[in-house]
Design a protein around this motif. Structure first.
Motif, PDB file in Angstrom:
ATOM      1  N   THR A  12      -1.049  -2.240  -5.721  1.00 18.19           N
ATOM      2  CA  THR A  12      -1.297  -0.928  -6.335  1.00 18.19           C
ATOM      3  C   THR A  12      -0.500   0.180  -5.654  1.00 18.19           C
ATOM      4  OG1 THR A  12      -3.535  -1.675  -6.909  1.00 18.19           O
ATOM      5  CG2 THR A  12      -3.116   0.690  -6.994  1.00 18.19           C
ATOM      6  N   LEU A  13      -0.481   0.164  -4.333  1.00 22.16           N
ATOM      7  CA  LEU A  13       0.338   1.102  -3.560  1.00 22.16           C
ATOM      8  C   LEU A  13       1.549   0.400  -2.955  1.00 22.16           C
ATOM      9  CD1 LEU A  13      -2.365   3.176  -1.625  1.00 22.16           C
ATOM     10  CD2 LEU A  13      -1.212   3.751  -3.769  1.00 22.16           C
ATOM     11  N   THR A  14       1.756  -0.857  -3.339  1.00 19.76           N
ATOM     12  CA  THR A  14       2.843  -1.652  -2.771  1.00 19.76           C
ATOM     13  C   THR A  14       3.869  -2.000  -3.840  1.00 19.76           C
ATOM     14  OG1 THR A  14       1.672  -3.723  -3.216  1.00 19.76           O
ATOM     15  CG2 THR A  14       1.292  -2.681  -1.077  1.00 19.76           C
ATOM     16  N   ASP A  15       4.948  -2.644  -3.389  1.00 22.54           N
ATOM     17  CA  ASP A  15       5.925  -3.180  -4.331  1.00 22.54           C
ATOM     18  C   ASP A  15       5.630  -4.663  -4.561  1.00 22.54           C
ATOM     19  OD1 ASP A  15       6.943  -4.572  -2.109  1.00 22.54           O
ATOM     20  OD2 ASP A  15       8.582  -3.156  -1.796  1.00 22.54           O
ATOM     21  N   GLY A  18       4.888  -6.890  -1.646  1.00 20.13           N
ATOM     22  CA  GLY A  18       3.732  -6.590  -0.815  1.00 20.13           C
ATOM     23  C   GLY A  18       3.963  -5.529   0.232  1.00 20.13           C
ATOM     24  N   HIS A  19       5.085  -4.824   0.151  1.00 22.50           N
ATOM     25  CA  HIS A  19       5.380  -3.768   1.121  1.00 22.50           C
ATOM     26  C   HIS A  19       4.876  -2.426   0.601  1.00 22.50           C
ATOM     27  CE1 HIS A  19       9.011  -6.541   2.043  1.00 22.50           C
ATOM     28  NE2 HIS A  19       7.939  -6.927   2.724  1.00 22.50           N
ATOM     29  N   LEU A  20       4.348  -1.614   1.485  1.00 20.25           N
ATOM     30  CA  LEU A  20       3.879  -0.288   1.090  1.00 20.25           C
ATOM     31  C   LEU A  20       5.038   0.505   0.498  1.00 20.25           C
ATOM     32  CD1 LEU A  20       1.460   1.717   1.163  1.00 20.25           C
ATOM     33  CD2 LEU A  20       2.433   2.574   3.301  1.00 20.25           C
ATOM     34  N   ASP A  21       4.826   1.046  -0.694  1.00 21.89           N
ATOM     35  CA  ASP A  21       5.864   1.838  -1.343  1.00 21.89           C
ATOM     36  C   ASP A  21       5.931   3.207  -0.673  1.00 21.89           C
ATOM     37  OD1 ASP A  21       7.184   3.633  -3.293  1.00 21.89           O
ATOM     38  OD2 ASP A  21       7.098   1.889  -4.622  1.00 21.89           O
ATOM     39  N   PRO A  22       7.098   3.611  -0.176  1.00 21.12           N
ATOM     40  CA  PRO A  22       7.193   4.887   0.551  1.00 21.12           C
ATOM     41  C   PRO A  22       6.840   6.106  -0.283  1.00 21.12           C
ATOM     42  CG  PRO A  22       9.380   3.975   0.118  1.00 21.12           C
ATOM     43  CD  PRO A  22       8.397   2.910  -0.228  1.00 21.12           C
ATOM     44  N   ARG A  23       6.829   5.961  -1.606  1.00 20.73           N
ATOM     45  CA  ARG A  23       6.476   7.100  -2.442  1.00 20.73           C
ATOM     46  C   ARG A  23       5.015   7.517  -2.269  1.00 20.73           C
ATOM     47  NH1 ARG A  23       8.692   4.945  -8.065  1.00 20.73           N
ATOM     48  NH2 ARG A  23       7.775   3.057  -7.147  1.00 20.73           N
ATOM     49  N   ALA A  24       4.197   6.638  -1.682  1.00 20.10           N
ATOM     50  CA  ALA A  24       2.818   7.020  -1.371  1.00 20.10           C
ATOM     51  C   ALA A  24       2.788   8.229  -0.438  1.00 20.10           C
ATOM     52  CB  ALA A  24       2.074   5.849  -0.741  1.00 20.10           C
ATOM     53  N   PHE A  25       3.802   8.333   0.424  1.00 23.42           N
ATOM     54  CA  PHE A  25       3.862   9.447   1.358  1.00 23.42           C
ATOM     55  C   PHE A  25       4.290  10.741   0.675  1.00 23.42           C
ATOM     56  CE2 PHE A  25       4.087   5.748   4.030  1.00 23.42           C
ATOM     57  CZ  PHE A  25       3.339   6.099   5.134  1.00 23.42           C
ATOM     58  N   ASP A  26       4.847  10.627  -0.520  1.00 23.46           N
ATOM     59  CA  ASP A  26       5.271  11.825  -1.247  1.00 23.46           C
ATOM     60  C   ASP A  26       4.109  12.512  -1.960  1.00 23.46           C
ATOM     61  OD1 ASP A  26       7.912  11.334  -0.521  1.00 23.46           O
ATOM     62  OD2 ASP A  26       8.307  10.139  -2.319  1.00 23.46           O
ATOM     63  N   VAL A  27       3.099  11.737  -2.344  1.00 23.44           N
ATOM     64  CA  VAL A  27       2.068  12.297  -3.204  1.00 23.44           C
ATOM     65  C   VAL A  27       0.682  12.332  -2.569  1.00 23.44           C
ATOM     66  CG1 VAL A  27       1.687  10.081  -4.361  1.00 23.44           C
ATOM     67  CG2 VAL A  27       1.083  12.204  -5.537  1.00 23.44           C
ATOM     68  N   MET A 210       3.414   0.264  -7.579  1.00 19.20           N
ATOM     69  CA  MET A 210       3.392   1.709  -7.336  1.00 19.20           C
ATOM     70  C   MET A 210       3.993   2.492  -8.489  1.00 19.20           C
ATOM     71  SD  MET A 210       2.320   4.020  -5.286  1.00 19.20           S
ATOM     72  CE  MET A 210       2.574   5.730  -4.825  1.00 19.20           C
ATOM     73  N   ASP A 211       4.879   1.876  -9.275  1.00 24.26           N
ATOM     74  CA  ASP A 211       5.409   2.567 -10.452  1.00 24.26           C
ATOM     75  C   ASP A 211       4.267   2.962 -11.384  1.00 24.26           C
ATOM     76  OD1 ASP A 211       8.065   2.428  -9.675  1.00 24.26           O
ATOM     77  OD2 ASP A 211       8.429   0.542 -10.735  1.00 24.26           O
ATOM     78  N   GLY A 212       3.338   2.035 -11.609  1.00 23.28           N
ATOM     79  CA  GLY A 212       2.196   2.325 -12.471  1.00 23.28           C
ATOM     80  C   GLY A 212       1.275   3.359 -11.862  1.00 23.28           C
ATOM     81  N   THR A 213       0.967   3.186 -10.584  1.00 23.40           N
ATOM     82  CA  THR A 213       0.090   4.140  -9.902  1.00 23.40           C
ATOM     83  C   THR A 213       0.680   5.542  -9.922  1.00 23.40           C
ATOM     84  OG1 THR A 213      -0.772   2.401  -8.469  1.00 23.40           O
ATOM     85  CG2 THR A 213      -1.013   4.667  -7.701  1.00 23.40           C
ATOM     86  N   LEU A 214       1.962   5.637  -9.630  1.00 25.59           N
ATOM     87  CA  LEU A 214       2.612   6.948  -9.590  1.00 25.59           C
ATOM     88  C   LEU A 214       2.607   7.610 -10.963  1.00 25.59           C
ATOM     89  CD1 LEU A 214       3.974   8.751  -7.489  1.00 25.59           C
ATOM     90  CD2 LEU A 214       6.168   7.774  -8.183  1.00 25.59           C
ATOM     91  N   SER A 215       2.709   6.819 -12.020  1.00 25.19           N
ATOM     92  CA  SER A 215       2.679   7.406 -13.364  1.00 25.19           C
ATOM     93  C   SER A 215       1.348   8.091 -13.636  1.00 25.19           C
ATOM     94  CB  SER A 215       2.954   6.335 -14.420  1.00 25.19           C
ATOM     95  OG  SER A 215       1.869   5.433 -14.561  1.00 25.19           O
TER      96      SER A 215
END
Length: 223
Positions: A12-15, A18-27, A210-215
Motif C-alpha cells: 500500500t505504501l510500498t512498490d 516491497g520497498h517503501l515508496d519515497p513519495r510517502a515522505f512527500d505527502v 503507492m500509485d493507487g494510494t497516492l491517487s
C-alpha cells in the motif's frame, strides 16, 4: 480539511518489490489529520516508520495485536499459544521459512508469521488444533488469536483520540484490511489487492501499490 487516514504498509505504501515508496515522505508528514499505520508487521516496524516520517506514533501492529496511541501500548492475542502452534508445526515437518535469525518474528509480541512457502494445509490444521486463526496477508501467514483484527485496534485508537472510525479513510491491499474497511467511512483497495480486500472495499483503485494510494490522497487534498 482532510480526513484522518488508516493506512496499511506492505503493498500500500510500498512498490512491487516491497520497498517503501519515497513519495510517502512527500505527502504524509504534512497530512493535517491523524494518520494511523495499521499493519501485519511486528510492532517496531510501524513505530520506526512513524519516526522517520515525522508522524505521531499511532500504530496498529501485528494485525491488531499491538496498539500504540498517545504513548499508551495495549496488547491483544496470545504469543505463547501462537508460538506453541508454530513449534508443533515445525515438529510435524513444517518450516517457518525465515532462517536462524528470524527477524520477522524476533520482535513480534502477539502472533507468529510464517513464510508463504510453508505447507499451508499443515499450518492451518495445526493452528485449528490450538484454536488459532491463520491470515494470509500476501506477505506471510499469520497465526493469531481469534477476534484480533485491525478494526478493533482502530476502534481503540478512535476512543483515545475522540474520533469515530467512520471519520477515517482506509487504504489497503489484503484480507487483514477487510475488517478496517468494514468500519471506516470510506475504504479503498489498491489494484494489487487480494480478492477479500477488493470485495470489502468501497472502491477498487485502477492503480497498484503507492500509485493507487497516492491517487486517493491527492484527491482528498483537492476536494
Amino acid at each position: 480539511m482532510v480526513p484522518p487516514l488508516v493506512l496499511d504498509i506492505d503493498g500500500t505504501l510500498t512498490d512491487a518489490d516491497g520497498h517503501l515508496d519515497p513519495r510517502a515522505f512527500d505527502v504524509l508528514p504534512s497530512w493535517d489529520a491523524p494518520v494511523v499505520l495499521a499493519t501485519g508487521k511486528a510492532f517496531p516496524y510501524p513505530v520506526s516508520l512513524c519516526h522517520y516520517l515525522g508522524l505521531p506514533e499511532t500504530v496498529v501492529a501485528e494485525n491488531g495485536g499491538v496498539v500504540l496511541v498517545e504513548g499508551d501500548v495495549t496488547f491483544a492475542g496470545d504469543r505463547e499459544d501462537a508460538q506453541a502452534a508454530a513449534d508443533e508445526f515445525v515438529a510435524r515437518g513444517g518450516d517457518l521459512g525465515w532462517g536462524p535469525a528470524d527477524t520477522v518474528n524476533r520482535w513480534r509480541e502477539t502472533e507468529i508469521a510464517i513464510s508463504l512457502d510453508a505447507d499451508e494445509a499443515l499450518l492451518r490444521e495445526v493452528s485449528a488444533e490450538f484454536d488459532l486463526e491463520v491470515v494470509d496477508t500476501g506477505f506471510a501467514y499469520h497465526v493469531k488469536s481469534p477476534g484480533v483484527e485491525k478494526a478493533v485496534g482502530l476502534e481503540h485508537v478512535c476512543d483515545r483520540l475522540d474520533y469515530d472510525p467512520a471519520d477515517f479513510v482506509a487504504i489497503g491491499d489484503s484480507e487483514n484490511d477487510a475488517s478496517t474497511f468494514g468500519v471506516a467511512g470510506q475504504s479503498y483497495a489498491v489494484a494489487n489487492a487480494d480478492d477479500v480486500a477488493k470485495a470489502a472495499a468501497d472502491e477498487v483503485l485502477e492503480d497498484s501499490y503507492m500509485d493507487g494510494t497516492l491517487s486517493v490522497l491527492q484527491s482528498l487534498q483537492e476536494s
